[in-house]
Design an enzyme around this catalytic site. Structure first.
Site, PDB file in Angstrom:
ATOM      1  N   HIS A 125     -10.065  12.330 -15.550  1.00  0.00           N
ATOM      2  CA  HIS A 125      -9.331  13.574 -15.315  1.00  0.00           C
ATOM      3  C   HIS A 125      -8.073  13.582 -16.179  1.00  0.00           C
ATOM      4  O   HIS A 125      -7.203  12.731 -16.037  1.00  0.00           O
ATOM      5  CB  HIS A 125      -8.933  13.703 -13.842  1.00  0.00           C
ATOM      6  N   TYR A 155      -4.453  20.700  -5.693  1.00  0.00           N
ATOM      7  CA  TYR A 155      -3.490  20.542  -4.594  1.00  0.00           C
ATOM      8  C   TYR A 155      -2.993  21.944  -4.235  1.00  0.00           C
ATOM      9  O   TYR A 155      -2.438  22.627  -5.102  1.00  0.00           O
ATOM     10  CB  TYR A 155      -2.284  19.719  -5.036  1.00  0.00           C
ATOM     11  N   PRO A 197      -1.403   9.651   1.530  1.00  0.00           N
ATOM     12  CA  PRO A 197      -2.397   9.746   0.452  1.00  0.00           C
ATOM     13  C   PRO A 197      -2.155  10.849  -0.568  1.00  0.00           C
ATOM     14  O   PRO A 197      -2.871  10.923  -1.566  1.00  0.00           O
ATOM     15  CB  PRO A 197      -3.713   9.981   1.196  1.00  0.00           C
ATOM     16  N   LYS A 219      -2.009   6.794  -4.194  1.00  0.00           N
ATOM     17  CA  LYS A 219      -1.412   5.576  -4.746  1.00  0.00           C
ATOM     18  C   LYS A 219      -1.801   4.260  -4.074  1.00  0.00           C
ATOM     19  O   LYS A 219      -1.485   3.190  -4.595  1.00  0.00           O
ATOM     20  CB  LYS A 219       0.125   5.694  -4.678  1.00  0.00           C
ATOM     21  N   TYR A 237       2.181  10.194 -11.693  1.00  0.00           N
ATOM     22  CA  TYR A 237       0.808  10.336 -11.207  1.00  0.00           C
ATOM     23  C   TYR A 237      -0.143   9.387 -11.936  1.00  0.00           C
ATOM     24  O   TYR A 237      -1.014   8.766 -11.316  1.00  0.00           O
ATOM     25  CB  TYR A 237       0.347  11.792 -11.382  1.00  0.00           C
TER      26      TYR A 237
HETATM   27  C1  LIG Z   1      -8.884   8.398   3.768  1.00  0.00           C
HETATM   28  C2  LIG Z   1      -8.153   7.574   2.730  1.00  0.00           C
HETATM   29  C3  LIG Z   1      -8.042   8.065   1.427  1.00  0.00           C
HETATM   30  C4  LIG Z   1      -7.372   7.339   0.459  1.00  0.00           C
HETATM   31  N1  LIG Z   1      -7.267   7.833  -0.823  1.00  0.00           N
HETATM   32  C5  LIG Z   1      -6.655   7.098  -1.780  1.00  0.00           C
HETATM   33  C6  LIG Z   1      -6.644   7.502  -3.154  1.00  0.00           C
HETATM   34  O1  LIG Z   1      -7.183   8.557  -3.525  1.00  0.00           O
HETATM   35  N2  LIG Z   1      -6.049   6.698  -4.079  1.00  0.00           N
HETATM   36  C7  LIG Z   1      -5.473   5.515  -3.706  1.00  0.00           C
HETATM   37  O2  LIG Z   1      -4.946   4.812  -4.581  1.00  0.00           O
HETATM   38  N3  LIG Z   1      -5.464   5.083  -2.406  1.00  0.00           N
HETATM   39  C8  LIG Z   1      -6.055   5.840  -1.435  1.00  0.00           C
HETATM   40  N4  LIG Z   1      -6.126   5.372  -0.136  1.00  0.00           N
HETATM   41  C9  LIG Z   1      -5.514   4.088   0.200  1.00  0.00           C
HETATM   42  C10 LIG Z   1      -6.397   2.893  -0.193  1.00  0.00           C
HETATM   43  O3  LIG Z   1      -7.699   3.075   0.298  1.00  0.00           O
HETATM   44  C11 LIG Z   1      -5.779   1.608   0.335  1.00  0.00           C
HETATM   45  O4  LIG Z   1      -4.448   1.570  -0.077  1.00  0.00           O
HETATM   46  C12 LIG Z   1      -6.536   0.367  -0.160  1.00  0.00           C
HETATM   47  O5  LIG Z   1      -7.733   0.226   0.549  1.00  0.00           O
HETATM   48  C13 LIG Z   1      -5.694  -0.890   0.003  1.00  0.00           C
HETATM   49  O6  LIG Z   1      -6.451  -2.017  -0.316  1.00  0.00           O
HETATM   50  P1  LIG Z   1      -6.186  -3.411   0.415  1.00  0.00           P
HETATM   51  O7  LIG Z   1      -7.152  -4.366  -0.174  1.00  0.00           O
HETATM   52  O8  LIG Z   1      -4.745  -3.716   0.401  1.00  0.00           O
HETATM   53  O9  LIG Z   1      -6.504  -3.125   1.956  1.00  0.00           O
HETATM   54  P2  LIG Z   1      -7.908  -2.775   2.649  1.00  0.00           P
HETATM   55  O10 LIG Z   1      -8.755  -1.938   1.761  1.00  0.00           O
HETATM   56  O11 LIG Z   1      -7.574  -2.271   4.006  1.00  0.00           O
HETATM   57  O12 LIG Z   1      -8.627  -4.194   2.780  1.00  0.00           O
HETATM   58  C14 LIG Z   1      -8.230  -5.145   3.737  1.00  0.00           C
HETATM   59  C15 LIG Z   1      -9.442  -5.988   4.094  1.00  0.00           C
HETATM   60  O13 LIG Z   1      -9.056  -6.997   5.000  1.00  0.00           O
HETATM   61  C16 LIG Z   1     -10.035  -7.100   6.026  1.00  0.00           C
HETATM   62  N5  LIG Z   1      -9.389  -7.698   7.211  1.00  0.00           N
HETATM   63  C17 LIG Z   1      -8.545  -7.113   8.082  1.00  0.00           C
HETATM   64  N6  LIG Z   1      -8.156  -7.990   9.029  1.00  0.00           N
HETATM   65  C18 LIG Z   1      -8.792  -9.164   8.739  1.00  0.00           C
HETATM   66  C19 LIG Z   1      -8.810 -10.440   9.364  1.00  0.00           C
HETATM   67  N7  LIG Z   1      -8.089 -10.684  10.482  1.00  0.00           N
HETATM   68  N8  LIG Z   1      -9.564 -11.419   8.817  1.00  0.00           N
HETATM   69  C20 LIG Z   1     -10.294 -11.180   7.696  1.00  0.00           C
HETATM   70  N9  LIG Z   1     -10.310  -9.984   7.063  1.00  0.00           N
HETATM   71  C21 LIG Z   1      -9.565  -8.982   7.579  1.00  0.00           C
HETATM   72  C22 LIG Z   1     -10.485  -5.658   6.226  1.00  0.00           C
HETATM   73  O14 LIG Z   1     -11.760  -5.573   6.849  1.00  0.00           O
HETATM   74  C23 LIG Z   1     -10.518  -5.156   4.779  1.00  0.00           C
HETATM   75  O15 LIG Z   1     -11.775  -5.384   4.168  1.00  0.00           O
HETATM   76  C24 LIG Z   1      -6.802   6.096   0.832  1.00  0.00           C
HETATM   77  C25 LIG Z   1      -6.922   5.592   2.137  1.00  0.00           C
HETATM   78  C26 LIG Z   1      -7.593   6.305   3.077  1.00  0.00           C
HETATM   79  C27 LIG Z   1      -7.715   5.753   4.488  1.00  0.00           C
END
Ligand SMILES: Cc1cc2nc3c(=O)[nH]c(=O)nc-3n(C[C@H](O)[C@H](O)[C@H](O)COP(=O)(O)OP(=O)(O)OC[C@H]3O[C@@H](n4cnc5c(N)ncnc54)[C@H](O)[C@@H]3O)c2cc1C
Length: 393
Positions: A72, A200, A292, A296, A384
């Site tokens: 995009h 948006y 969201p 980010k 962005y």
């Molecule tokens: C609806 C939605 C839309 C989004 N859209 C965007 C977007 O367009 N762009 C963007 O950049 N971000 C977006 N985000 C945010 C993005 O998805 C998160 O910031 C991202 O998933 C963060 O990654 P992470 O690995 O830090 O955490 P997570 O993806 O939450 O991964 C954490 C992992 O740890 C595991 N876990 C938890 N507790 C334990 C435990 N006790 N023992 C072992 N494992 C455990 C979980 O199961 C999970 O697999 C969105 C989020 C949502 C909910």
């Protein structure tokens, strides 16, 4: 079990960290409480900053993304019935990439396993210990057996609801929180897109967003009350609201299709300081949550683990703790700027309960200024597509 870095969580942060460490010759073990299938199917983020897509390619996990993603070059801002295009490529020479987070996770899991990486799925009762000593340990149960990983450092990549952050003594950490008085009702549908880029929309009935996870897989959101009951929203009502809020001159009309998934997401900003405690490092959603609107979350997680992998590389490679000791300061400096941007986008585009006619007119004036000023658009575009991360503090 023994490893150099014990990683809790196989989300984007944990998996990317494990991959980057492997490339730097550092051993890690990842534990995850969900199944592999669940992690690979979880619908979440879909938008990657320019540099994150480049990082995936440079580190050998970007082949499928290159084939299947959508580039995009800009986005639309719609208000007062008109859609205005913000052209990132012309403004800052960069773009963003649409590639579902679950595909990033799928690609990273496949690559880690192909490289001989150790990921333990479906573990239970994870706990972390002794990270204030030089012999941290992670305990968990797997297939009914109690297990322990001895490691040099622990990376808490277990998301907002994980166990790593609450394991830090409360006196050693500060939290900064803002809960927004609205949520997003989101659907994943199957229909042809009205535009090839995101829209948006600021509307008197509330914010709406047209985004996508694939060429015929729109992800659509409408602002709703934080405690809204999804049962009150049959598909027909959601489409009606989307048609109303997204209708704008300069954008094609929305085409309806089968709704594959729907749900309500709360909106919050959350930060902790610092992001490290002794030999425990927090990364991704374990350390910060952004609303969201700025897309980010995934990108911030990538920043954290890139800095952490480099710092650990310097520790093992040159015996230098310098970057490791500055991990939190470096990540927080960047994360606060991203937090500001996400808050700004959210504040500009949503209706806040109790807002006066003055506030609405101010929001419209801001959108008018933004879409009429190259300088203002450049600032939006720069944030962005992703700000550079400075390692200098
Ligand atoms: C609806 C939605 C839309 C989004 N859209 C965007 C977007 O367009 N762009 C963007 O950049 N971000 C977006 N985000 C945010 C993005 O998805 C998160 O910031 C991202 O998933 C963060 O990654 P992470 O690995 O830090 O955490 P997570 O993806 O939450 O991964 C954490 C992992 O740890 C595991 N876990 C938890 N507790 C334990 C435990 N006790 N023992 C072992 N494992 C455990 C979980 O199961 C999970 O697999 C969105 C989020 C949502 C909910």
């Amino acid at each position: 079990m023994r490893t150099q870095i014990g990683i809790v969580g196989a989300g984007p942060a944990g998996l990317m960290l494990s991959h980057l460490l492997h490339l730097a010759g550092i051993h890690s073990i990842v534990i995850e409480n969900r199944s592999r299938a669940y992690c690979e199917a979880r619908v979440r983020a879909g938008l990657m900053e320019h540099w994150v897509s480049e990082l995936l390619v440079e580190t050998g996990v970007g082949d499928r993304m290159k084939r299947e993603s959508m580039v995009h070059d800009g986005t639309y801002l719609a208000f007062n019935g008109t859609a205005h295009h913000i052209d990132f490529s012309k403004l800052v020479g960069k773009h963003v990439v649409i590639y579902d987070q679950k595909e990033v996770v799928t690609d990273l899991i496949a690559r880690r396993l192909a490289d001989g990486g150790e990921i333990h799925f479906e573990v239970e009762d994870t706990s972390i210990h002794d990270f204030n000593s030089d012999r941290p340990r992670i305990r968990f149960r797997s297939n009914g057996q109690q297990q322990e990983i001895a490691c040099d450092f622990i990376a808490g990549c277990d998301g907002f609801h994980g166990i790593a952050r609450p394991s830090v003594p409360a006196t050693a950490i500060s939290g900064f929180d803002r809960v927004y008085p609205f949520g997003w009702l989101g659907i994943l549908a199957q229909s042809p897109p009205p535009e090839k880029e995101l829209i948006y929309a600021y509307h008197p009935r509330g914010f709406a967003l047209y985004s996508m996870r694939g060429p015929t897989l729109p992800r659509l959101y409408i602002q709703c009350a934080p405690d809204e009951d999804i049962e009150n929203w049959p598909d027909s009502r959601i489409w009606e609201e989307l048609h109303t809020r997204l209708a704008a001159v300069g954008a094609q009309e929305l085409t309806e299709g089968p709704v594959l998934q729907k749900g309500i997401t709360g909106m919050r900003s959350f930060m902790i300081e610092p992001m490290q405690y002794k030999r425990l490092f927090l990364a991704g959603d374990a350390a910060h949550i952004v609303p969201p609107t700025g897309a980010k979350g995934l990108n911030l997680a990538a920043v954290d683990v890139r800095v952490l992998a480099r710092a650990l590389g310097e520790f093992y490679g040159r015996g230098s703790r310098d970057l490791l000791d500055r991990y939190s300061a470096i990540c927080l400096r960047h994360a606060w700027k991203v937090q500001r941007f996400s808050w700004w986008m959210t504040s500009m585009l949503h209706l806040f309960p109790g807002d006066s006619a003055f506030d609405r007119r101010r929001q419209l004036a801001e959108l008018d200024y933004l879409t009429g000023s190259r300088a203002a658009q450049q600032s939006l575009a720069e944030n962005y597509v992703g700000l550079d991360v400075s390692l200098n503090m």
